[in-house]
Design an enzyme around this catalytic site. Sequence first.
Site, PDB file in Angstrom:
ATOM      1  N   GLU A   1     -15.140   7.343   2.276  1.00 57.91           N
ATOM      2  CA  GLU A   1     -15.557   5.682   2.195  1.00 57.91           C
ATOM      3  C   GLU A   1     -16.289   5.508   0.780  1.00 57.91           C
ATOM      4  OE1 GLU A   1     -16.307   1.537   2.946  1.00 57.91           O
ATOM      5  OE2 GLU A   1     -14.977   3.100   3.804  1.00 57.91           O
TER       6      GLU A   1
ATOM      7  N   HIS B   1     -13.428   5.924  -2.125  1.00 53.69           N
ATOM      8  CA  HIS B   1     -12.866   4.586  -2.087  1.00 53.69           C
ATOM      9  C   HIS B   1     -13.529   3.863  -2.643  1.00 53.69           C
ATOM     10  CE1 HIS B   1     -11.161   1.049   0.060  1.00 53.69           C
ATOM     11  NE2 HIS B   1     -10.272   1.433  -0.543  1.00 53.69           N
TER      12      HIS B   1
ATOM     13  N   HIS C   1      -8.101  -7.364   4.319  1.00 53.28           N
ATOM     14  CA  HIS C   1      -8.598  -6.371   3.067  1.00 53.28           C
ATOM     15  C   HIS C   1      -7.363  -5.777   2.786  1.00 53.28           C
ATOM     16  CE1 HIS C   1     -11.143  -4.302   0.639  1.00 53.28           C
ATOM     17  NE2 HIS C   1     -11.175  -3.071   1.232  1.00 53.28           N
TER      18      HIS C   1
ATOM     19  N   HIS D   1       5.360  -5.781  16.504  1.00 54.78           N
ATOM     20  CA  HIS D   1       5.574  -5.140  15.320  1.00 54.78           C
ATOM     21  C   HIS D   1       6.947  -4.544  15.130  1.00 54.78           C
ATOM     22  CE1 HIS D   1       4.767  -3.179  11.326  1.00 54.78           C
ATOM     23  NE2 HIS D   1       4.778  -2.014  11.874  1.00 54.78           N
TER      24      HIS D   1
ATOM     25  N   HIS E   1       3.457   5.557   5.126  1.00 52.57           N
ATOM     26  CA  HIS E   1       3.862   4.258   5.669  1.00 52.57           C
ATOM     27  C   HIS E   1       3.213   3.121   5.203  1.00 52.57           C
ATOM     28  CE1 HIS E   1       6.385   2.029   8.553  1.00 52.57           C
ATOM     29  NE2 HIS E   1       5.418   1.724   9.141  1.00 52.57           N
TER      30      HIS E   1
END
Length: 332
Positions: A72, A75, A134, A249, A307
């Site tokens: 975290e 990032h 986000h 999806h 992906h």
Amino acid sequence: MSTVSLVRFTLYLAVIVIALGAYTRLSDAGLGCPDWPGCYGKILVPQSQADIALANQAFPERAVEPYKAWLEMIHRYVAGTLGLLIAWITFRCWKERTISRTLPTFIAALVIFQALLGMWTVTLKLLPVVVMAHLLGGFTLLASLSLLYWKLSHPPAPHGLQRLTGESNHGLKLFAAAALVVVVLQVMLGGWTSSNYAALVCTRLPICEGQWWTMLDFAKAFDWWQAGHDNYEFGVLSYGPRMTIHVVHRFGALVTTLCLLLLIYKCWQWASLRSEAKLVAGVLTLQLALGIANVVLHLPLWVAVAHNLGAASLVVAVLYTNYRIWTTAVRN
């Protein structure tokens, strides 16, 4: 370093931030640090036994997991560096006035809003609509930086030349814009699937196992706010709504594929757009292969991250095709 080179470097860094964000989210490390912008009240992750004990005492609801906390924070460090670079790019664009100030100003505002979304992701405990926003913010930032780079390195054709070709490719312009909207909507569905931990609820192709149509629950599946929960980690929806999200999806992927195949076909009719047609076709093929691999291999981490990057690449590829169609003299 020239402004063009600076923007190109910042583009590469934006891709790294997106990859790190995906890796963090898919490693279930989105709450690796329960506060923001620090980690357990520190700039660095608590390391010593004494610091870890103090952190656990201050945040008893979430014990320190160093690996997740470091994911975290790394990032955040890289995203913070990206924000500083974007501030510098904005300053230089305003000072040099080589292009309109609108786009760099928008990018600067977007990175501030993206930082707020990062904060709300933590403070609202992975509320799915915020996590999805986000993700979209990161993709929008990458797309906007790409557009800025193209404008600086490959300026549009002279306005008069655009007028000469405008009538003949008007339909292509509108369809390319519509295809971009379809891709963005599919990215939203992918973000909603991921943020609700619905990626593994269907493990068979092409749609889902069993009598999936009898368990569709659109009302709960697309309840954007999902109020009444203190923590959304690992999802709060039951199987039916999650399966509905996943199925939608997959149908979205089918619609997106058909739209992009038609865009590829239309672009191929123009000699000056065949490179863009090949680009979209290549990225689309890779993204479909990664999506199938996610299902067949049960969502391995590296495939899931790829992906995410594939989705970002598809947005940029279709945006670039739009840029070429709308700003270049298109010739048969």
